[in-house]
Scaffold this motif. Structure first.
Motif: not given
Length: 275
Positions: A160, A164, A156-157, A104-105, A97, A100-101
């Motif tokens: 995730l 989840s 990524p949206f 986005t940072w 995860i 993947i995220t």
């Protein structure tokens, strides 16, 4: 509960200033003649009539919906297997995860500029292809570049949301399917996939909505000749100074977005009623 009610007032004020008031201004400009002092204007529907009577604007809208649809489908096809692997990798789920995220940072505009450096004629991709004697590819300012940029930024949206839901799925359902004689393919099609539909619908919503209204991704990767509805809205507000027509376009897009949200939620509700 009443003691904590007062703590919500700053948030209500925040929403009113940054959400409600701007929306009221957009509505006011959309139903008035051109200008920036809407108190001096007369009511009109000409801004909406201009959009629906001009075939160029309708073509741009159709193109925007088509690009957003392609982006959503590709994100779903690529994101579901990735989400499934993440959900099944319990020991490495946290690090996956994070991977993947992590992109986005970084600001989305910076990430899109990075693709400009990769896809342009003298960019990284063609440089690597040249090492192997492969002819350079002309990918910039094409549908492929725009869709690629959107998929990269919005996938990524999708991952995730689906992961989840899959991670919370009760494994006893799969065990029951196995006891009833179902193989892995049947268990996936009849158990895993239906139970993951809420995550799929949420992921579709989170990908389709920003894709249909994006403006700087097609501007950078598609060039000035590649125009989506978001680019027209930006131009009307910042370049042409026609706030009335830009507001009308914004309301039309808002209506399309709300309709898409309603339809996706309706599908999810109907699925729940049937199950």
């Amino acid at each position: 509960m009443k003691r904590f009610r007062g703590m919500a007032y700053p948030y209500v004020l925040f929403i009113c200033i940054l959400v409600v008031v701007p929306m009221l201004l957009i509505i006011a400009y959309a139903f008035t003649v051109e200008g920036t002092a809407f108190f001096q204007h007369q009511f009109t529907l000409g801004n909406f009539a201009r959009f629906f009577s001009d075939a160029v604007f309708l073509q741009v809208l159709i193109r925007s919906l088509r690009v957003a649809l392609f982006t959503t489908v590709i994100c779903l096809l690529l994101g579901y297997p990735a989400a499934y692997c993440i959900a099944k990798s319990e020991k490495r789920q946290g690090i996956l995860i994070l991977i993947i995220t992590l992109p986005t940072w970084i600001n989305m505009l910076v990430r899109t500029y990075a693709w400009v450096g990769i896809l342009q004629d003298n960019g990284l991709l063609n440089t690597v292809l040249g090492w192997f004697g492969i002819a350079p590819l002309h990918l910039m300012y094409t549908d492929f570049a725009v869709v690629l940029g959107m998929v990269y930024n919005f996938i990524p949206f999708m991952i995730l949301e689906i992961s989840s839901v899959l991670a919370k799925m009760d494994p006893s359902f799969l065990e029951a399917a196995e006891d009833l004689g179902a193989d892995k393919k049947q268990s996936f099609l009849h158990v895993t996939l239906p139970l993951s539909l809420p995550g799929i619908i949420s992921g579709i919503t989170l990908v389709f909505l920003p894709s249909v209204s994006a403006f700087f991704i097609p501007k950078l990767l598609g060039g000035g000749s590649y125009v989506l509805i978001g680019n027209i809205i930006e131009t009307e507000f910042l370049t042409a100074g026609n706030w009335s027509f830009g507001s009308a376009l914004s309301l039309i897009m808002a209506a399309i977005i709300m309709l898409s949200i309603y339809l996706t939620r309706r599908i999810d509700k109907n699925r729940g009623d049937v199950s």
